[in-house]
Motif scaffolding. Structure first.
Motif, mmCIF file in Angstrom:
data_model
loop_
_atom_site.group_PDB
_atom_site.id
_atom_site.type_symbol
_atom_site.label_atom_id
_atom_site.label_comp_id
_atom_site.label_asym_id
_atom_site.label_seq_id
_atom_site.Cartn_x
_atom_site.Cartn_y
_atom_site.Cartn_z
ATOM 1 N N VAL A 98 29.683 26.444 46.939
ATOM 2 C CA VAL A 98 31.050 26.254 46.442
ATOM 3 C C VAL A 98 31.032 26.222 44.906
ATOM 4 O O VAL A 98 30.209 25.521 44.313
ATOM 5 N N LEU A 99 31.921 26.988 44.292
ATOM 6 C CA LEU A 99 32.106 26.843 42.829
ATOM 7 C C LEU A 99 33.612 26.844 42.546
ATOM 8 O O LEU A 99 34.255 27.898 42.526
ATOM 9 N N ILE A 100 34.125 25.647 42.385
ATOM 10 C CA ILE A 100 35.563 25.491 42.128
ATOM 11 C C ILE A 100 35.771 25.397 40.620
ATOM 12 O O ILE A 100 35.125 24.581 39.947
ATOM 13 N N PHE A 119 42.755 31.548 34.761
ATOM 14 C CA PHE A 119 42.885 32.414 35.944
ATOM 15 C C PHE A 119 42.020 33.670 35.772
ATOM 16 O O PHE A 119 41.400 34.133 36.729
ATOM 17 N N GLU A 120 41.980 34.199 34.541
ATOM 18 C CA GLU A 120 41.105 35.363 34.284
ATOM 19 C C GLU A 120 39.653 34.989 34.556
ATOM 20 O O GLU A 120 38.910 35.726 35.206
ATOM 21 N N ALA A 121 39.245 33.811 34.034
ATOM 22 C CA ALA A 121 37.860 33.360 34.242
ATOM 23 C C ALA A 121 37.559 33.215 35.733
ATOM 24 O O ALA A 121 36.445 33.482 36.193
ATOM 25 N N ALA A 122 38.581 32.804 36.482
ATOM 26 C CA ALA A 122 38.382 32.577 37.921
ATOM 27 C C ALA A 122 38.167 33.877 38.699
ATOM 28 O O ALA A 122 37.787 33.837 39.873
ATOM 29 N N THR A 123 38.388 35.016 38.056
ATOM 30 C CA THR A 123 38.103 36.285 38.744
ATOM 31 C C THR A 123 36.596 36.581 38.731
ATOM 32 O O THR A 123 36.151 37.528 39.375
ATOM 33 N N VAL A 166 40.058 28.547 42.431
ATOM 34 C CA VAL A 166 40.562 27.877 41.228
ATOM 35 C C VAL A 166 41.436 26.707 41.708
ATOM 36 O O VAL A 166 42.248 26.856 42.629
ATOM 37 N N ALA A 167 41.214 25.522 41.106
ATOM 38 C CA ALA A 167 41.965 24.326 41.523
ATOM 39 C C ALA A 167 43.023 24.005 40.486
ATOM 40 O O ALA A 167 42.706 23.697 39.329
ATOM 41 N N LEU A 201 42.895 26.820 45.362
ATOM 42 C CA LEU A 201 42.810 25.461 45.907
ATOM 43 C C LEU A 201 43.969 24.696 45.292
ATOM 44 O O LEU A 201 44.030 24.535 44.063
ATOM 45 N N ALA A 202 44.908 24.293 46.120
ATOM 46 C CA ALA A 202 46.062 23.562 45.569
ATOM 47 C C ALA A 202 45.749 22.074 45.554
ATOM 48 O O ALA A 202 45.410 21.488 46.581
#
Ligand code: FBP
Length: 264
Positions: free
Chosen positions: A15-17, A44-48, A55-56, A76-77
């Motif tokens: 897991v990498l959140i 959000f760009e980094a989360a790609t 992304v939390a 991840l909300a």
């Protein structure tokens, strides 16, 4: 528990959140060092990055930014959260329902529980509601398991972190996000206490590449399944570089030196 290895929250069981709820939890002060980091789009760009499994974010960022990233990023909300303006005993307002998280496209949900706070009872009851609703939607539940409150002097003491990990198992979280307790042995104990619940390390405030990656490596070697990290990624000038290093450690079992080389 649900088989979360088959959900987007995991890749190869790890897991990498990428956490980005700090605008609420800490406020604008967290964006001061790297002013561009205040722009949610940058995270959000980094989360790609392929290393990031989700992304939390809080509901507001999910509503405003997730639609542009839903093909490339898993959401991840975060269901609860509180601002740093709140001066009372640790507590966290439930800001989003599981139903609405699912509508937003979340593939997992996150919930903070401050064990030991004077508000623990209500928080645990709120968690029960969220956890059971998440089961109805087949959404994995990540508990930000952070014992704190006036009775707790040291919130990273090994026995406290082991208790935090156990609390997540007992209350039905699929993943326990805990602070690093200071040594591999202590993290091993937390992993043992968490049983079937996966343990991930909480990133913490920004530190050097080597110190940060060292604690991540220790977590993985201790049987932890990864990381939920914010500041140590997006407070860096180049988030992608540290994500390359994290990918090497978490998914490729690299040493810290190998990971640093991979990220050059
Ligand atoms: P960091 O990696 O930046 O510590 O982020 C993880 C996180 O749990 C965030 O989701 C949250 O906003 C923050 O830490 C809370 O930190 P704390 O309550 O310890 O100040």
């Amino acid at each position: 528990m649900i088989p979360i290895d088959d959900t987007p929250l995991c890749r190869d069981g790890k897991v990498l959140i990428l956490a980005y709820d700090h605008g609420l939890e800490h406020g604008p002060v967290d964006f001061e060092g790297v002013p561009e980091s205040a722009d949610p789009q940058r995270t959000f760009e980094a989360a790609t990055h392929p290393a990031v499994t989700s992304v939390a974010v809080q509901k507001g960022l999910a509503e405003a930014y997730y639609p542009s990233y839903e093909d490339d990023v898993d959401l991840l909300a975060k269901l609860n959260g509180t601002s740093n303006l709140w001066m009372g005993e640790p507590d966290s307002a439930v800001n989003c329902s599981v139903e609405y998280a699912a509508e937003l496209g979340a593939s997992s949900v996150g919930f903070t529980l401050y064990g030991g706070s004077n508000h623990e009872i209500e928080m645990a009851e709120e968690f029960r509601e969220a956890q059971e609703a998440a089961r109805e939607h087949d959404l994995p539940v990540v508990m930000w398991s952070y014992p704190r409150g006036q009775g707790l002097k040291n919130d990273t003491k090994p026995s406290t972190i082991s208790y935090a990990a156990r609390l997540a198992l007992e209350l039905g979280a699929d993943v326990a996000k805990v602070k690093h307790p200071g040594s591999r042995e202590a993290m091993e104990d937390a992993v043992r206490m968490a049983g079937a619940t996966k343990v991930v390390m909480s990133g913490g405030s920004k530190t050097t590449d080597r110190a940060f990656l060292g604690s991540v490596k220790e977590t993985i070697d201790a049987g932890g399944k990864g990381l939920a990290v914010g500041r140590n990624v997006w407070q860096r000038e180049n988030p992608e570089r540290i994500l390359d290093a994290l990918e090497a450690i978490i998914f490729e079992e690299a040493t810290v030196d190998e990971a640093l080389t991979a990220a050059e």
